[in-house]
Each structure stands twice: as C-alpha cells, then as structure tokens.
Enzyme design. Sequence first.
Site, PDB file in Angstrom:
ATOM      1  N   SER A   1       3.801   7.122   6.656  1.00 13.02           N
ATOM      2  CA  SER A   1       2.983   6.949   5.303  1.00 13.02           C
ATOM      3  C   SER A   1       3.614   8.394   4.469  1.00 13.02           C
ATOM      4  O   SER A   1       4.669   8.310   4.058  1.00 13.02           O
ATOM      5  CB  SER A   1       1.449   6.914   5.471  1.00 13.02           C
ATOM      6  OG  SER A   1       0.714   6.541   4.422  1.00 13.02           O
TER       7      SER A   1
ATOM      8  N   ASP B   1       2.189  -4.489   4.391  1.00 13.71           N
ATOM      9  CA  ASP B   1       1.493  -3.192   3.971  1.00 13.71           C
ATOM     10  C   ASP B   1       1.098  -3.079   2.446  1.00 13.71           C
ATOM     11  O   ASP B   1       1.614  -3.206   1.453  1.00 13.71           O
ATOM     12  CB  ASP B   1       2.735  -2.014   4.173  1.00 13.71           C
ATOM     13  CG  ASP B   1       1.997  -0.638   4.316  1.00 13.71           C
ATOM     14  OD1 ASP B   1       1.055  -0.427   3.693  1.00 13.71           O
ATOM     15  OD2 ASP B   1       2.706   0.317   4.688  1.00 13.71           O
TER      16      ASP B   1
ATOM     17  N   HIS C   1       0.206  -1.441   7.339  1.00 15.23           N
ATOM     18  CA  HIS C   1       0.280  -0.099   7.110  1.00 15.23           C
ATOM     19  C   HIS C   1       0.309   0.556   8.622  1.00 15.23           C
ATOM     20  O   HIS C   1      -0.530   1.205   8.946  1.00 15.23           O
ATOM     21  CB  HIS C   1      -0.696   0.630   6.285  1.00 15.23           C
ATOM     22  CG  HIS C   1      -0.272   2.018   5.834  1.00 15.23           C
ATOM     23  ND1 HIS C   1       0.809   2.085   4.997  1.00 15.23           N
ATOM     24  CD2 HIS C   1      -0.983   3.089   5.940  1.00 15.23           C
ATOM     25  CE1 HIS C   1       0.933   3.477   4.831  1.00 15.23           C
ATOM     26  NE2 HIS C   1      -0.118   3.988   5.372  1.00 15.23           N
TER      27      HIS C   1
END
Length: 425
Positions: free
Chosen positions: A284, A368, A400
Amino acid sequence: MNFNTETQKLEPITDRNEKQIVQGRAKFSKNAEEIWYVTDRDNEFNRLASLNLKTKKISYFTTDIPWEVSGYTLSKDKSKIAFETNESGLNKMYLMDANSKKYSEIKGLPVGLVNNFEFTNDGKSLFFSQSTYDSSADIYRLDLASSKIERWTDSEQGGMQKSDMSAPKLIEWESFDGMKITGFYYPVSKKFTGKRPVLINIHGGPEGQSMASSLGSGNYYTNEMGVALIYPNVRGSSGFGKTYIASDNGFNRMNSVKDIGALLDWIAKQPELDKDRIMIMGGSYGGFMTLATAYEYADKIRCSVDIVGISDFNTFLKNTEEYRRDLRRVEYGDERDPKMSAFFTKIAPLNNTDKIKKPMFIIQGTNDPRVPVTEATQMRDKLKAQGNTVWYLEAKNEGHGFRKKENVDFQRLAVIRFMEEYLLK
C-alpha cells in the site's frame, strides 16, 4: 456525552466543535462527578486524564511519560488503574493508585505486545494477554501483592520451534535533517556466518506502525534463508506524537523516503550486514515507499517487492474509491491544486522509471478499491517497455492485499523464489 438516567437528558461533556483533539475511553471514577479518559489535548501524546463534569477541570497524570497511553482499565472498586503505553512500538504497563494518583511500571514483562488486561473482581490480580516474538497471544496473571507474573497458557506455534524465532532489537538512526528514526531489527539465526543480506519491510498507512511482534512465517527468512529483517518506522508513522505523524504530509512526502536512505547508510556500518544485498518490500503506502526507494536509491539496493503500491498520487487519487478520496487528500495533498499536482508528477515512481535499475516484483489484487489495479499495471508496463526485469503477480479474486490462504501461500513462495534469484545470488 453524558446521559442522565433520571432526567433522560443527553448533554455534551466537551465542546464537539473542537478539532484536532483525540479523547475517548471515558469511565466513571469513584466520584460520580468525575470521569477518567484518554486525550491528546495540549500534548503530543495521548495522556491519562480525569475530567470533573461540573467544573470541567481537566487533570493530567502521565505527562512525564513521553509516549502514547494506548489503553487503561479500572478495578471493580475503582481504587486501582492499570494502563498501557506504546513506547517506540514496545508495550509497557503501569499500575496507578486511583486515590493518590501515584503509579509505577510493572516490571518483568516479556518484550512484546499487550492486547487486553482486566482486574479480577477482588482486585488482587491483573490478567492480561500478551504476544511476543516467540509466542502467540497468551494469558498471564500478575499477583499485585507479590508482583509475581505467572503464565497461564502456552499456545502452539504451528510447528515452529521457539529457538528458531528471531527476537526484535529496537534500533535508531539519524536521518538527513537530524530527526531520530527507529525500527525493529530481526537478526538471522546464529548458524549463518558472514555478512547477511537484508530485507527492509516498510509498513503502510502511512500512519501505520511496526511493533515488536512475532515474525510468524517471516521467521523463514531469518532462520532458513539467513536474511535479516528490518521494519522501520519512518516519519509519518503513528505512536511517536502529533508532530512526527504529520511530518511527511503534503510537500514533505519525500522526507520519509530519505529516512530509508539514512537506514541504508546505517546498514552499511553494521559489520554483520551486507550493504550490497538489500531488498526493499512494502504494501500500500509501503508499496509507494518501495517504488520511490527503487528509483531514489537504485545504486544501494539489489531488488524490490511492491505490494499494492501507489505509483502516481495523481492517478491514485483520481481512481481510488470516492469514500476515501477526501481523507487521503488531507494526508497526501489535493491533486486539484496545480502546485500539488506538479509535485505529485515530479515524485511519481511512474515518472522516474528511467532511474530504476534493479529487478522488481509487483503484486496486486484485481479488485482493490483502495489502490486500483491500474497503479500496478501502469508501473509494470512502463518498466517492461524499457527492458527492466519485472515479475508480476495479480490475483483476480483479491482486493487490497491477499487474504485467501491459497493466494497468501502462493505469494509467499513467489517472493521467496524472487529473493533466491535476485537477493541471495
């Protein structure tokens, strides 16, 4: 809010229009006109405090501990308080006399993370759950009279031996501007000799925090592959105060990348670590940090693994789910501002691929909603077009980060293969 059960009236205790103040976990003290709570009002950190409901006077009790009070509990008779602090990613516990307000640290705790803690009804014992580098969350009992700590459970570790698990060491280094940065270093097993390769694993958030926890399956790197692990808490991480968490916002974004650059210099000074075999990995926002390090410090790393990372904040903010956009603009900056957009363009890994020289592994979930799959594919395609070595793994049934066991297992094995090919050789 305070609800009067007799009058049925709900009244505010503090001003709801106040901004930038954290306050919560309120509990009544012995005095019905007083509450205990935790707040960061007028301070860098959350402090344990009390508030008189009539006079509105606030008293603070943990000012001399320059760290977050992350939780507390009252005994049934409300004469004792146990509270927990987060000190550089290490949990410590304290006992307070609720009348005198004097407190002291509970000594003898294993190094690790405290999860839950409660007094027994008679107030003679404190039970708590703690996980350490070599254990899952297990139950402990503290006898308050003798200060003796007794372990009540010993959870199984999925076949891993405690002797094979790496214990974290808190490390500190100085960044480019003199700011002190810390992290956790997990050394390799003593059976390995010579300078050891290093995996730097950068957390996401960016407000996340790496803490002194178990590596779990990550012990494979230290015990079987001889790869040391470092989990840095670069500026912008939570747990180090309000100034620290905001110090990477907006136009200061690349300062956190420079913190990794300073860590690379720290590694070069360690006699047991190999500065010529360093891999960067993160997910991320940690993925952005990985990509940015790959171009900013291309000559100091061997390879990198980007997991659901941001390759361009302009395209990220345009394509992320709408419910998150305004929140992320507060942290990263508003792409609708021409100056900020130009800054995003300048620092985007996507626009600096010509500086990336080392092999990269990009991992992404098709669905995601936070960091859209396009952030990965545009980076993959541009690197491939210029002839870079790129591995790409996309799971069509993930979002994600991978969650399904078969995908998690496949990802772990693929990363190990990548490390064997590009880090260890």
